[in-house]
Design a protein around this motif. Structure first.
Motif, PDB file in Angstrom:
ATOM      1  N   MET A 537       0.842  -1.208   0.000  1.00 34.59           N
ATOM      2  CA  MET A 537       0.000   0.000   0.000  1.00 34.59           C
ATOM      3  C   MET A 537       0.875   1.255   0.000  1.00 34.59           C
ATOM      4  SD  MET A 537      -3.369  -0.186  -0.104  1.00 34.59           S
ATOM      5  CE  MET A 537      -3.934   1.304   0.712  1.00 34.59           C
ATOM      6  N   LYS A 538       1.861   1.255   0.874  1.00 33.01           N
ATOM      7  CA  LYS A 538       2.762   2.414   0.968  1.00 33.01           C
ATOM      8  C   LYS A 538       3.504   2.634  -0.350  1.00 33.01           C
ATOM      9  CE  LYS A 538       6.653   4.023   3.844  1.00 33.01           C
ATOM     10  NZ  LYS A 538       7.761   3.918   2.893  1.00 33.01           N
ATOM     11  N   LEU A 539       4.026   1.558  -0.923  1.00 32.45           N
ATOM     12  CA  LEU A 539       4.793   1.675  -2.169  1.00 32.45           C
ATOM     13  C   LEU A 539       3.921   2.148  -3.330  1.00 32.45           C
ATOM     14  CD1 LEU A 539       6.885  -1.606  -1.858  1.00 32.45           C
ATOM     15  CD2 LEU A 539       7.808   0.716  -1.786  1.00 32.45           C
ATOM     16  N   LYS A 540       2.734   1.572  -3.471  1.00 31.05           N
ATOM     17  CA  LYS A 540       1.855   1.917  -4.589  1.00 31.05           C
ATOM     18  C   LYS A 540       1.369   3.361  -4.494  1.00 31.05           C
ATOM     19  CE  LYS A 540       1.469  -2.019  -6.918  1.00 31.05           C
ATOM     20  NZ  LYS A 540       1.781  -2.147  -8.359  1.00 31.05           N
ATOM     21  N   LEU A 541       0.989   3.795  -3.299  1.00 29.53           N
ATOM     22  CA  LEU A 541       0.469   5.148  -3.137  1.00 29.53           C
ATOM     23  C   LEU A 541       1.583   6.187  -3.311  1.00 29.53           C
ATOM     24  CD1 LEU A 541      -1.976   4.552  -0.149  1.00 29.53           C
ATOM     25  CD2 LEU A 541      -2.543   4.798  -2.576  1.00 29.53           C
ATOM     26  N   GLU A 542       2.778   5.869  -2.836  1.00 27.97           N
ATOM     27  CA  GLU A 542       3.899   6.799  -3.028  1.00 27.97           C
ATOM     28  C   GLU A 542       4.272   6.901  -4.497  1.00 27.97           C
ATOM     29  OE1 GLU A 542       7.108   5.694  -0.504  1.00 27.97           O
ATOM     30  OE2 GLU A 542       6.104   6.348   1.334  1.00 27.97           O
ATOM     31  N   GLU A 543       4.186   5.791  -5.231  1.00 31.65           N
ATOM     32  CA  GLU A 543       4.475   5.829  -6.664  1.00 31.65           C
ATOM     33  C   GLU A 543       3.456   6.706  -7.390  1.00 31.65           C
ATOM     34  OE1 GLU A 543       6.104   5.380 -10.327  1.00 31.65           O
ATOM     35  OE2 GLU A 543       6.968   5.009  -8.351  1.00 31.65           O
ATOM     36  N   MET A 544       2.196   6.646  -6.990  1.00 33.21           N
ATOM     37  CA  MET A 544       1.178   7.521  -7.573  1.00 33.21           C
ATOM     38  C   MET A 544       1.511   8.989  -7.311  1.00 33.21           C
ATOM     39  SD  MET A 544      -2.416   5.608  -6.770  1.00 33.21           S
ATOM     40  CE  MET A 544      -2.833   4.063  -7.581  1.00 33.21           C
ATOM     41  N   ALA A 545       1.993   9.268  -6.104  1.00 36.14           N
ATOM     42  CA  ALA A 545       2.373  10.640  -5.769  1.00 36.14           C
ATOM     43  C   ALA A 545       3.525  11.114  -6.638  1.00 36.14           C
ATOM     44  CB  ALA A 545       2.748  10.728  -4.289  1.00 36.14           C
ATOM     45  N   ARG A 546       4.500  10.234  -6.872  1.00 33.52           N
ATOM     46  CA  ARG A 546       5.636  10.623  -7.714  1.00 33.52           C
ATOM     47  C   ARG A 546       5.211  10.841  -9.157  1.00 33.52           C
ATOM     48  NH1 ARG A 546       8.273   7.047  -4.247  1.00 33.52           N
ATOM     49  NH2 ARG A 546       7.771   5.268  -5.578  1.00 33.52           N
ATOM     50  N   GLN A 547       4.306  10.023  -9.661  1.00 36.82           N
ATOM     51  CA  GLN A 547       3.842  10.191 -11.037  1.00 36.82           C
ATOM     52  C   GLN A 547       3.130  11.524 -11.226  1.00 36.82           C
ATOM     53  OE1 GLN A 547       1.438   6.743 -11.816  1.00 36.82           O
ATOM     54  NE2 GLN A 547       3.199   5.389 -12.118  1.00 36.82           N
ATOM     55  N   GLY A 548       2.478  12.003 -10.171  1.00 27.72           N
ATOM     56  CA  GLY A 548       1.801  13.292 -10.255  1.00 27.72           C
ATOM     57  C   GLY A 548       2.732  14.467 -10.095  1.00 27.72           C
ATOM     58  N   THR A 576      -1.800  17.782  -1.932  1.00 26.64           N
ATOM     59  CA  THR A 576      -1.794  16.651  -1.022  1.00 26.64           C
ATOM     60  C   THR A 576      -1.899  15.336  -1.772  1.00 26.64           C
ATOM     61  OG1 THR A 576      -4.189  16.804  -0.778  1.00 26.64           O
ATOM     62  CG2 THR A 576      -2.837  17.998   0.815  1.00 26.64           C
ATOM     63  N   SER A 577      -1.268  14.310  -1.215  1.00 27.83           N
ATOM     64  CA  SER A 577      -1.273  12.990  -1.823  1.00 27.83           C
ATOM     65  C   SER A 577      -2.209  12.077  -1.045  1.00 27.83           C
ATOM     66  CB  SER A 577       0.138  12.421  -1.846  1.00 27.83           C
ATOM     67  OG  SER A 577       1.002  13.268  -2.580  1.00 27.83           O
ATOM     68  N   LEU A 578      -2.228  10.825  -1.473  1.00 20.04           N
ATOM     69  CA  LEU A 578      -3.040   9.819  -0.802  1.00 20.04           C
ATOM     70  C   LEU A 578      -2.095   8.823  -0.152  1.00 20.04           C
ATOM     71  CD1 LEU A 578      -5.900   8.605  -0.352  1.00 20.04           C
ATOM     72  CD2 LEU A 578      -5.540   7.306  -2.455  1.00 20.04           C
ATOM     73  N   GLY A 579      -2.291   8.560   1.123  1.00 15.16           N
ATOM     74  CA  GLY A 579      -1.418   7.640   1.837  1.00 15.16           C
ATOM     75  C   GLY A 579      -2.220   6.667   2.684  1.00 15.16           C
ATOM     76  N   VAL A 580      -1.512   5.739   3.313  1.00 20.31           N
ATOM     77  CA  VAL A 580      -2.161   4.771   4.187  1.00 20.31           C
ATOM     78  C   VAL A 580      -2.896   5.484   5.307  1.00 20.31           C
ATOM     79  CG1 VAL A 580      -1.741   2.848   5.778  1.00 20.31           C
ATOM     80  CG2 VAL A 580      -0.445   3.006   3.649  1.00 20.31           C
ATOM     81  N   GLU A 581      -2.345   6.638   5.733  1.00 17.37           N
ATOM     82  CA  GLU A 581      -2.980   7.361   6.839  1.00 17.37           C
ATOM     83  C   GLU A 581      -4.388   7.818   6.499  1.00 17.37           C
ATOM     84  OE1 GLU A 581      -0.759  10.438   4.458  1.00 17.37           O
ATOM     85  OE2 GLU A 581      -0.361   8.421   5.202  1.00 17.37           O
ATOM     86  N   HIS A 582      -4.689   8.049   5.213  1.00 17.02           N
ATOM     87  CA  HIS A 582      -6.042   8.466   4.832  1.00 17.02           C
ATOM     88  C   HIS A 582      -7.053   7.334   5.052  1.00 17.02           C
ATOM     89  CE1 HIS A 582      -3.655  11.511   2.660  1.00 17.02           C
ATOM     90  NE2 HIS A 582      -4.714  12.282   2.861  1.00 17.02           N
ATOM     91  N   PHE A 583      -6.648   6.104   4.777  1.00 19.42           N
ATOM     92  CA  PHE A 583      -7.538   4.964   4.999  1.00 19.42           C
ATOM     93  C   PHE A 583      -7.762   4.742   6.496  1.00 19.42           C
ATOM     94  CE2 PHE A 583      -6.011   4.396   0.736  1.00 19.42           C
ATOM     95  CZ  PHE A 583      -7.066   3.823   0.053  1.00 19.42           C
ATOM     96  N   LEU A 584      -6.698   4.884   7.294  1.00 21.55           N
ATOM     97  CA  LEU A 584      -6.851   4.749   8.739  1.00 21.55           C
ATOM     98  C   LEU A 584      -7.654   5.906   9.311  1.00 21.55           C
ATOM     99  CD1 LEU A 584      -3.232   3.559   9.553  1.00 21.55           C
ATOM    100  CD2 LEU A 584      -5.321   2.235   9.913  1.00 21.55           C
ATOM    101  N   ARG A 585      -7.505   7.083   8.737  1.00 17.70           N
ATOM    102  CA  ARG A 585      -8.281   8.243   9.186  1.00 17.70           C
ATOM    103  C   ARG A 585      -9.768   8.023   8.922  1.00 17.70           C
ATOM    104  NH1 ARG A 585      -6.467  13.393   6.238  1.00 17.70           N
ATOM    105  NH2 ARG A 585      -4.457  12.780   7.144  1.00 17.70           N
ATOM    106  N   GLU A 586     -10.084   7.405   7.772  1.00 16.08           N
ATOM    107  CA  GLU A 586     -11.477   7.099   7.452  1.00 16.08           C
ATOM    108  C   GLU A 586     -12.049   6.093   8.449  1.00 16.08           C
ATOM    109  OE1 GLU A 586     -14.723   7.696   4.537  1.00 16.08           O
ATOM    110  OE2 GLU A 586     -12.905   8.767   5.152  1.00 16.08           O
TER     111      GLU A 586
END
Length: 896
Positions: A537-548, A576-586
């Motif tokens: 999850m961390k790797l995939k979401l960080e890669e999305m952030a880098r692509q943007g 702002t990006s999307l991270g694991v913390e957003h899912f835990l925050r939800e």
């Protein structure tokens, strides 16, 4: 017989002799039947046999122990793995030195463990007694190659510790293991998962555009690979040559690869032959001046051992490299036949010869035959006769590599390389069932994320504006600043009704498909699969952030946080990006809404569906995962969620609830997270492409034998989001939010570290929080850390510098008191920074040289270690406030 086997043999001879003499039996030693493999001998010598099956974890490596306060050299071989782990997690560039304390000259034995010896016995003993005593307290000279130690540790580590070790090695600019040999089973492993956490940065020239800074995962980056391998005997050191090729001519070569002139590295390798290492060169010049050795990123691979003995690994390099350099002294019939087997390959081959006298004609004869076989000419043959032409050889090699880079049609990533490894029969660490199941679950979640902002609005609907509105109402309930002509009770009632409506609106939503998959992922009964899930999850979401963020604004392009900048500007340029913390925050908001409705009598206790969420989150905290304490967007603590997690932790820990809380505050870009990661081996986000802005907490356990001495069972580390430095936001809503953040972090803490680059970077919100907490009777032990973020060396600070810095901070604190209209203007030296020698620290700059090829400086890690030692000493001596249990922490969260 190897050196390790010789030592084991001598021990068995001694033990066998003593046992035979005791039993009155003849001495019979059949060492052939007791012979163990080299791998087992190495593991036994290092004391790692236990971890061949029960692997070492990241939690094991992070634990706080007696050794965390010591910096002594290892005395016996069994000290080496733990010394290596501790130093590597602290980014110490001397970690590869395996010299034992007993092998050092007497003057170099710093930090030596004390040996308890009766002084009277030494005084009255004879000279023979003294020599006998010396033999007892010294250690036999055990020659251990650093690569053997590295291989042994990696073989004894689980996948997640392997990944963290390789990240740290990358920051030290060490070559990274790509193929890990197993000398016993010959089942060699391609370390794809272990390398996934490594990021590389470089200056990138877009076609027709300006040079921009780029950050990308090492595993996904496609670059030409230049491989070096040895055939039979070579007088050259491949590693020494590679280090010179990768380094600018005007610099001392950096030791990317271990070579024979390094301490301990000349010792014969026992288990590391067959290891494939790689080091990546990244251009670092932002100008058009030709300051880089190579114009584009390029990878250099090094096969340890001889080609013929490790043909599988060599085939991997020949099938993925743009060019292969083969080092040998001479070419005979055997070498010729070996090279003939490479015919038909599209890879460019180069030979580096250092011929013996009298072998010239034989070499020429075989070279003439190889011209057509390998499609080479005499420009592909480099001859080094003497040591005087080393610089010439290096320059020629660099020119060849530049030419290969410019014309390379083959560029591969580590993912591509792993595919080739599979076809050759190599094991790939990512192919285990738990890893693949976790990856499939993450793919189900991330395949729906095309637009991050849209996904957050439509799929994570309880946070964002709804959570922000709730936070505003809750704050107004405490402050009652906008009551107007309404009576306080009536106004409170209106606010409660509004809050109830907002919570009921939240509770109407159902968990989306992505959230359901996420919850299944962290609820998995398999701990290993759960860890893989969070890692993916961390790797995939960080890669999305880098692509943007492929082409960041020029204003932010230079590497490193040179100066703090307004948070509003930062958020505007870096969305702002999307991270694991957003899912835990939800998850937290689902839990909070439900709890509030039960408290308000709008829902029965039996109707609650999300009670188990706090249990899932507490398990993550116990496993060492950073958990968000406060969202910076609202600067509001989800009180029911956080206290629920803490109560669950209290229940799970049973008789070990004693906590000591350490927090770090500071302006954005002053190295807070890097400081914590270096100090405790943590994993707070430091990436330039993805950096969460919230406040996170992470739990570190204390070893059982150190708990009584330290006075706590766990240390809870709080990493606050970057505050605004100086007077940029000295007024307004953001300033109030930052004061709340600083007050929470300090109010929970026994120790607070304030990080800054310059006095003007000191967050006024932190000073305000100090004054506020002093009124409440709680002032944490404060350590002020001034970090050097300059490009050049600075002189070591003296007491006068510390005094001057304290005077500047006193002026700032008085200005804050005046701004808040306090009657009494108190200086920091009157409250928390009473002794500059004990409370003010100067940390040298992080990098030794200019990134991206610069390693972490030894001065930085040594200064951070000394800070850590002092903090632990303060805890041990009771200088900080008394430890708290989790119940007390829950009360504090509610009050602050």
């Amino acid at each position: 017989m190897s050196a390790f086997q010789q030592i084991r043999k001598e021990k068995r001879e001694i033990n066998g002799t003593e046992e035979a003499q005791e039993n009155g039996q003849p001495i019979v030693a059949d060492f052939l039947t007791e012979e163990r493999s080299r791998l087992h001998e190495t593991m036994s010598l290092l004391g790692l046999e236990t971890y061949c099956n029960r692997k070492l974890s990241l939690q094991d490596a992070r634990q706080i122990s007696f050794d965390s306060m010591k910096n002594w050299a290892p005395q016996v071989p069994t000290d080496l793995p733990w010394s290596f782990l501790r130093k590597l997690l602290a980014l110490n560039s001397e970690v590869r030195n395996t010299t034992l304390l007993s092998d050092l000259p007497q003057d170099d034995r710093t930090g030596e463990k004390e040996t308890q010896v009766d002084e009277q016995e030494i005084y009255w003993g004879t000279s023979e007694d003294i020599y006998s005593l010396t033999e007892l307290v010294t250690t036999p000279d055990v020659p251990l190659n650093p690569l053997d130690l590295l291989c042994a540790l990696l073989l004894c580590s689980d996948s997640f510790l392997q990944q963290e070790l390789l990240v740290k090695m990358s920051l030290c600019q060490f070559a990274l293991p790509v193929v890990l040999p197993d000398s016993e089973t010959q089942n060699h492993t391609f370390l794809l998962w272990a390398l996934r956490g490594v990021m590389r940065t470089w200056w990138w020239q877009s076609p027709g555009g300006p040079r921009t800074w780029r950050e990308e995962s090492l595993v996904l980056t496609r670059v030409p690979i230049i491989s070096f391998a040895r055939m039979d005997i070579s007088s050259h050191s491949k590693s020494h040559l590679l280090n010179a090729v990768m380094s600018p001519s005007h610099h001392q070569p950096h030791d990317y690869f271990c070579h024979r002139e390094m301490p301990s590295a000349a010792n014969a390798r026992e288990i590391a032959d067959g290891l494939v290492e790689m080091s990546w060169y990244s251009p670092g010049s932002s100008s058009k001046e030709n300051l880089d050795v190579f114009p584009e990123p390029v990878a250099f691979a090094n096969l340890r051992g001889e080609i013929g003995s490790h043909w599988q690994q060599f085939k991997l390099l020949t099938e993925t490299s743009a060019a292969v350099f083969i080092l040998t002294d001479n070419i005979g019939q055997k070498e010729y036949e070996l090279l003939c087997s490479l015919s038909g390959s599209t890879t460019r081959y180069y030979l580096i010869l250092s011929p013996y006298r009298g072998k010239r004609n034989a070499n020429l004869r075989f070279l003439n035959k190889l011209v057509s076989v390998l499609q080479i000419d005499y420009s592909h043959v480099l001859v080094k006769v003497s040591s005087t032409d080393s610089k010439r050889l290096v320059k020629r090699l660099q020119a060849i590599v530049v030419n290969v880079i410019k014309s390379a049609s083959r560029k591969v990533s580590l993912e591509d390389m792993a595919e080739t490894a599979r076809t050759l029969g190599l094991k790939v660490d990512e192919d285990c069932e738990e890893c693949q199941k976790a990856r499939e679950r993450v793919e189900k979640i991330t395949q729906d994320i095309q637009d991050v902002e849209l996904y957050k609005r439509e799929k994570l609907r309880l946070q964002g504006d709804p959570w922000r509105s709730i936070a505003q109402v809750e704050k107004e309930l405490c402050r009652l600043q906008r009551a107007g002509d309404s009576s306080p009770e009536k106004y409170k009632s209106e606010l409660r009704q509004r809050l109830l409506a907002l919570r009921m609106h939240q509770n109407r939503y159902e968990l989306g498909g992505g959230m359901q998959e996420f919850i299944k992922g962290i609820a998995n009964p398999s701990l290993v699969e759960k860890q893989y899930f969070l890692g993916w999850m961390k790797l995939k979401l960080e890669e999305m952030a880098r692509q943007g963020r492929r082409q960041p604004p020029e204003a932010l392009a230079p590497l490193g946080p040179k100066h703090s900048r307004p948070a509003e500007l930062s958020e505007q340029l870096w969305p702002t990006s999307l991270g694991v913390e957003h899912f835990l925050r939800e998850m937290g908001q689902f839990y909070e809404a439900e709890c509030y409705l039960v408290e308000a009598g709008k829902m029965a206790e039996s109707q609650k569906r999300f009670t188990h969420f706090v249990g899932l989150a507490s398990e993550l905290v116990l496993s060492g995962f950073p958990l968000e304490l406060m969202d910076r967007g609202t600067c509001c603590v989800p009180l029911r969620w956080v206290t629920g997690i803490l109560r669950e932790l209290h229940a799970r820990l049973e008789g070990r609830p004693r906590l000591l809380v350490l927090s770090v505050l500071g302006a954005e870009g002053t190295g807070k997270s890097t400081l914590l990661n270096t100090m405790f081996g943590l994993q707070f986000a430091t990436s330039r492409s993805y950096k969460p802005h919230g406040t996170f907490m992470q739990l570190i356990s204390v070893t059982e034998d150190f708990r009584q001495d330290l006075g706590c069972d766990f240390i809870l580390v709080i990493d606050s989001g970057g505050l605004t430095g100086g007077a940029v936001a000295a007024r307004g809503e953001r300033y109030e939010l930052e004061v709340s953040l600083a007050t929470l972090a300090m109010g929970l803490s026994n120790i607070t570290v304030v990080s800054m680059a310059e006095t003007k970077d000191t967050p006024l919100a932190a000073l305000h929080a100090f004054l506020k907490l002093e009124k409440l009777g709680h002032v944490p032990n404060c350590q002020l850390v001034s970090q050097d973020l300059s490009d050049g060396p600075v002189p070591r600070p003296n007491p006068r510098d510390r005094k001057q810095l304290l005077e500047q901070l006193n002026d700032l604190s008085k200005a804050v008191a005046e701004m808040e209209k306090q009657d009494e203007e108190r200086a920091l030296s009157d409250t928390v920074l009473c002794d500059p020698e004990k409370h003010i620290w100067h940390i040298p700059r992080l990098w030794h040289g200019m990134p991206p090829m610069a390693p972490v400086s030894l001065g930085y890690c040594e200064a951070v270690f000394e800070l850590k030692r002092c903090l632990l000493e303060n805890i041990r001596n009771g200088v900080c406030h008394q430890h708290r249990d989790i119940v007390h922490l829950v009360e504090l969260v509610g009050r602050l």
